[in-house]
Every structure is written in structure tokens, then in C-alpha cells.
Design a protein around this motif. Structure first.
Motif, PDB file in Angstrom:
ATOM      1  N   LYS A  48       0.847  -1.189   0.000  1.00 22.91           N
ATOM      2  CA  LYS A  48       0.000   0.000   0.000  1.00 22.91           C
ATOM      3  C   LYS A  48       0.888   1.246   0.000  1.00 22.91           C
ATOM      4  N   ARG A  49       0.500   2.244  -0.796  1.00 22.87           N
ATOM      5  CA  ARG A  49       1.187   3.533  -0.794  1.00 22.87           C
ATOM      6  C   ARG A  49       0.115   4.625  -0.825  1.00 22.87           C
ATOM      7  N   THR A  50       0.236   5.620   0.044  1.00 26.66           N
ATOM      8  CA  THR A  50      -0.729   6.706   0.114  1.00 26.66           C
ATOM      9  C   THR A  50      -0.054   8.027  -0.217  1.00 26.66           C
ATOM     10  N   MET A  51      -0.761   8.871  -0.952  1.00 26.58           N
ATOM     11  CA  MET A  51      -0.248  10.201  -1.276  1.00 26.58           C
ATOM     12  C   MET A  51      -1.371  11.214  -1.175  1.00 26.58           C
ATOM     13  N   THR A  90      -4.813   6.226  -2.533  1.00 31.47           N
ATOM     14  CA  THR A  90      -4.157   5.013  -2.059  1.00 31.47           C
ATOM     15  C   THR A  90      -3.943   4.054  -3.225  1.00 31.47           C
ATOM     16  N   LEU A  91      -2.707   3.624  -3.396  1.00 35.56           N
ATOM     17  CA  LEU A  91      -2.364   2.641  -4.426  1.00 35.56           C
ATOM     18  C   LEU A  91      -2.107   1.300  -3.755  1.00 35.56           C
ATOM     19  N   TRP A  92      -2.679   0.242  -4.342  1.00 35.78           N
ATOM     20  CA  TRP A  92      -2.577  -1.094  -3.745  1.00 35.78           C
ATOM     21  C   TRP A  92      -1.805  -2.042  -4.653  1.00 35.78           C
ATOM     22  N   GLY A  93      -1.184  -3.048  -4.033  1.00 35.34           N
ATOM     23  CA  GLY A  93      -0.549  -4.137  -4.778  1.00 35.34           C
ATOM     24  C   GLY A  93       0.566  -3.661  -5.690  1.00 35.34           C
ATOM     25  N   ASN A  94       0.582  -4.235  -6.901  1.00 37.82           N
ATOM     26  CA  ASN A  94       1.639  -3.909  -7.855  1.00 37.82           C
ATOM     27  C   ASN A  94       1.630  -2.436  -8.251  1.00 37.82           C
ATOM     28  N   THR A  95       0.460  -1.809  -8.184  1.00 37.37           N
ATOM     29  CA  THR A  95       0.362  -0.395  -8.540  1.00 37.37           C
ATOM     30  C   THR A  95       1.196   0.468  -7.604  1.00 37.37           C
ATOM     31  N   ALA A  96       1.281   0.053  -6.354  1.00 38.81           N
ATOM     32  CA  ALA A  96       2.039   0.822  -5.360  1.00 38.81           C
ATOM     33  C   ALA A  96       3.520   0.880  -5.704  1.00 38.81           C
ATOM     34  N   VAL A 136       1.389  17.784 -11.766  1.00 35.58           N
ATOM     35  CA  VAL A 136      -0.043  17.533 -11.950  1.00 35.58           C
ATOM     36  C   VAL A 136      -0.211  16.115 -12.472  1.00 35.58           C
ATOM     37  N   ILE A 137      -1.093  15.356 -11.842  1.00 30.63           N
ATOM     38  CA  ILE A 137      -1.255  13.953 -12.210  1.00 30.63           C
ATOM     39  C   ILE A 137      -2.735  13.599 -12.280  1.00 30.63           C
ATOM     40  N   ILE A 138      -3.064  12.704 -13.195  1.00 36.43           N
ATOM     41  CA  ILE A 138      -4.434  12.202 -13.335  1.00 36.43           C
ATOM     42  C   ILE A 138      -4.446  10.730 -12.958  1.00 36.43           C
ATOM     43  N   PHE A 139      -5.288  10.375 -12.017  1.00 32.69           N
ATOM     44  CA  PHE A 139      -5.507   8.981 -11.651  1.00 32.69           C
ATOM     45  C   PHE A 139      -6.827   8.531 -12.275  1.00 32.69           C
ATOM     46  N   VAL A 140      -6.790   7.457 -13.060  1.00 31.07           N
ATOM     47  CA  VAL A 140      -8.013   6.939 -13.671  1.00 31.07           C
ATOM     48  C   VAL A 140      -8.354   5.586 -13.058  1.00 31.07           C
ATOM     49  N   GLY A 141      -9.640   5.281 -13.028  1.00 34.12           N
ATOM     50  CA  GLY A 141     -10.069   3.976 -12.544  1.00 34.12           C
ATOM     51  C   GLY A 141     -10.013   3.811 -11.042  1.00 34.12           C
ATOM     52  N   THR A 142     -10.325   4.860 -10.273  1.00 33.69           N
ATOM     53  CA  THR A 142     -10.326   4.744  -8.816  1.00 33.69           C
ATOM     54  C   THR A 142     -11.748   4.516  -8.294  1.00 33.69           C
ATOM     55  N   VAL A 143     -11.848   4.103  -7.038  1.00 38.00           N
ATOM     56  CA  VAL A 143     -13.124   4.023  -6.335  1.00 38.00           C
ATOM     57  C   VAL A 143     -13.013   4.876  -5.076  1.00 38.00           C
ATOM     58  N   VAL A 144     -14.137   5.400  -4.605  1.00 35.68           N
ATOM     59  CA  VAL A 144     -14.143   6.292  -3.451  1.00 35.68           C
ATOM     60  C   VAL A 144     -14.589   5.527  -2.209  1.00 35.68           C
ATOM     61  N   LYS A 145     -13.791   5.589  -1.149  1.00 36.54           N
ATOM     62  CA  LYS A 145     -14.098   4.919   0.103  1.00 36.54           C
ATOM     63  C   LYS A 145     -14.072   5.923   1.251  1.00 36.54           C
ATOM     64  N   ASN A 146     -14.782   5.599   2.311  1.00 39.64           N
ATOM     65  CA  ASN A 146     -14.774   6.415   3.517  1.00 39.64           C
ATOM     66  C   ASN A 146     -14.326   5.514   4.680  1.00 39.64           C
ATOM     67  N   TYR A 147     -13.047   5.638   5.041  1.00 42.58           N
ATOM     68  CA  TYR A 147     -12.475   4.762   6.065  1.00 42.58           C
ATOM     69  C   TYR A 147     -12.599   5.387   7.450  1.00 42.58           C
ATOM     70  N   LYS A 148     -12.948   4.561   8.424  1.00 44.36           N
ATOM     71  CA  LYS A 148     -13.073   5.031   9.802  1.00 44.36           C
ATOM     72  C   LYS A 148     -11.718   5.520  10.298  1.00 44.36           C
ATOM     73  N   GLY A 149     -11.700   6.747  10.793  1.00 45.98           N
ATOM     74  CA  GLY A 149     -10.487   7.349  11.313  1.00 45.98           C
ATOM     75  C   GLY A 149      -9.606   7.992  10.253  1.00 45.98           C
ATOM     76  N   ILE A 150      -9.949   7.767   8.975  1.00 44.60           N
ATOM     77  CA  ILE A 150      -9.159   8.352   7.880  1.00 44.60           C
ATOM     78  C   ILE A 150      -9.991   9.320   7.067  1.00 44.60           C
ATOM     79  N   GLY A 151     -11.239   8.941   6.796  1.00 43.34           N
ATOM     80  CA  GLY A 151     -12.116   9.785   5.989  1.00 43.34           C
ATOM     81  C   GLY A 151     -12.143   9.360   4.540  1.00 43.34           C
ATOM     82  N   ILE A 152     -12.480  10.291   3.661  1.00 44.98           N
ATOM     83  CA  ILE A 152     -12.603  10.010   2.241  1.00 44.98           C
ATOM     84  C   ILE A 152     -11.232   9.711   1.630  1.00 44.98           C
ATOM     85  N   SER A 153     -11.158   8.627   0.863  1.00 41.53           N
ATOM     86  CA  SER A 153      -9.931   8.272   0.167  1.00 41.53           C
ATOM     87  C   SER A 153     -10.289   7.612  -1.150  1.00 41.53           C
ATOM     88  N   LEU A 154      -9.450   7.839  -2.172  1.00 42.87           N
ATOM     89  CA  LEU A 154      -9.642   7.202  -3.468  1.00 42.87           C
ATOM     90  C   LEU A 154      -8.624   6.086  -3.640  1.00 42.87           C
TER      91      LEU A 154
END
Length: 223
Positions: free
Chosen positions: A165-168, A181-187, A205-223
Motif C-alpha cells: 500500500k502507498r498513500t499520497m 491510495t495505491l494497492w498491490g503492484n500499482t504501489a 499535476v497527475i491524473i488517476f483513472v479507474g479509482t473508487v471512493v471509500k470512507n475509512y473510519k479514522g481516515i475519511g474520504i480516500s480514493l
């Protein structure tokens, strides 16, 4: 060579030829085993900017995926046109394509310089909260990178194995921020060091395509 535009395709077509660029290519694999691929997906883009989603399943996938290269333009023949999936659609086209054992392709080596290469539909930062756990479409987002985290190893509740996992953080013109948040091989595939170093000289400037939106407890909104 005679061909039609993506916008000319109709549900049920099996004998059409199109000329299109492989704008995007990825594999959909088992969450617990990244070596097990269920199907290969493409986003095709024609000379007028029309886009369509493609899925390739085994055994056709094994024969065709090695012949395809992201960024190249091909002529595609003898595929099946059907209605788009109800969930996780990468483009808005109501139709999609399935490659079959009869599908053939031939690289177009004289594509014009202005042939479109990428396609996306950007979501404003302020709309992200309304898309939490919505799965009709993937979300495309653009922003300036302000922070890049290191890769960590953890075991999500949805998986039976550990994963990377990698978060930016990115921000938009109104100074709103969103974590990505990037998971697996994408990270690991993300060239963090190069982008970070370039960011010391000018905004990245970067464009991320193909993400999903989640709301994690204690973290908040993350893609």
C-alpha cells in the motif's frame, strides 16, 4: 482498409471493423493471488475521440493480450458488441466490446500524429463524498501531488494475503486535498522518487483513472 467509428457500433454487431488506439490496458485478477487473471480490459479510442470498454476472457485472452501494446493503434475485426457492464465502467459508452476466438487485429503503422491517445472524465474534489461506495463508474481525478508516502505491507479485511500500500495527497485549484491510495503492484509501479524529485522544481499535476471512493473510519474520504 474500410472501418467504422466506435460511435457507429450497435448492440449485437459481430462483423464490424474499427480502427482504434489502445488507450488503456489492465488485468483484473484475484485479490488474493495477483498471478491469477480473470480477464484483460482495454479502453479503445478512435480518431474522433470516441471511447469504448473491451473485455477479453480466457482462452481468447491468452492469445490476444500478448499481441496488444498500450498506446498503439490497431484494426480490430470480428468482435462482439454488447451492453456495457452495470458496474465499474471506465467510460460512459452504453456499449462495450468482447473479443472472441474469431477476433483478429492488425497494427496500424501510419496512424496520424493527431490520433487521440488518452481519455478520462474528471470528477471535481467536492463531488467525491457523494460517490462513496458507488460502483456504476470508476472515478477519474486530477490534482497536484503534495505528499508521497512510502510503501507499507498490510493485510486488508477484504483479502486473505498481505499486500502493498502507498498513500499520497493531491490538491486542486481551490486548495482542497484528497488522499490517493495505491494497492498491490500499482504501489510499486508508481515512480514515486522521480515524481517527488521533479516536484521540488515545479508542481507535478497527475491524473488517476479507474479509482473508487471509500470512507475509512479514522481516515475519511480516500480514493
Amino acid at each position: 482498409m474500410a472501418y467504422v467509428l466506435i460511435s457507429d457500433l450497435m448492440y449485437g454487431d459481430t462483423d464490424k471493423r474499427i480502427k482504434a488506439r489502445v488507450s488503456r490496458q489492465w488485468d483484473y485478477h484475484d485479490l488474493n493471488d495477483e498471478t491469477k487473471i480473470y480477464h484483460t480490459d482495454l479502453v479503445l479510442l478512435d480518431e474522433k475521440g470516441n471511447s469504448i470498454h473491451v473485455q477479453i476472457y480466457p482462452p481468447t485472452m491468452i492469445n490476444l493480450r500478448t499481441l496488444l501494446q498500450e498506446g498503439k493503434v490497431y484494426y480490430f475485426d470480428s468482435f462482439s458488441v454488447r451492453y456495457a457492464n452495470r458496474t465499474y465502467r471506465p467510460v460512459t459508452n452504453p456499449l462495450m466490446i468482447s473479443f472472441t476466438k474469431w477476433t483478429t487485429l492488425e497494427e496500424c503503422i501510419d496512424a496520424s500524429d493527431d490520433f487521440p491517445a488518452i481519455t478520462f472524465s474528471l470528477t471535481p474534489f467536492q463531488d467525491a463524498p457523494s460517490l462513496v461506495d458507488k460502483n456504476a463508474f470508476y472515478v477519474d481525478i486530477m490534482g497536484v501531488i503534495t505528499e508521497i508516502g512510502a510503501t507499507d505491507t498490510l493485510r486488508p479485511k477484504s483479502r486473505n494475503t498481505e499486500t502493498l500500500k502507498r498513500t499520497m495527497q493531491i490538491w486542486d485549484a481551490s486548495n482542497s486535498t484528497l488522499p490517493i491510495t495505491l494497492w498491490g503492484n500499482t504501489a510499486t509501479a508508481f515512480n514515486a522518487e522521480e515524481i517527488y524529485n521533479a516536484g521540488q522544481k515545479k508542481p507535478q499535476v497527475i491524473i488517476f483513472v479507474g479509482t473508487v471512493v471509500k470512507n475509512y473510519k479514522g481516515i475519511g474520504i480516500s480514493l
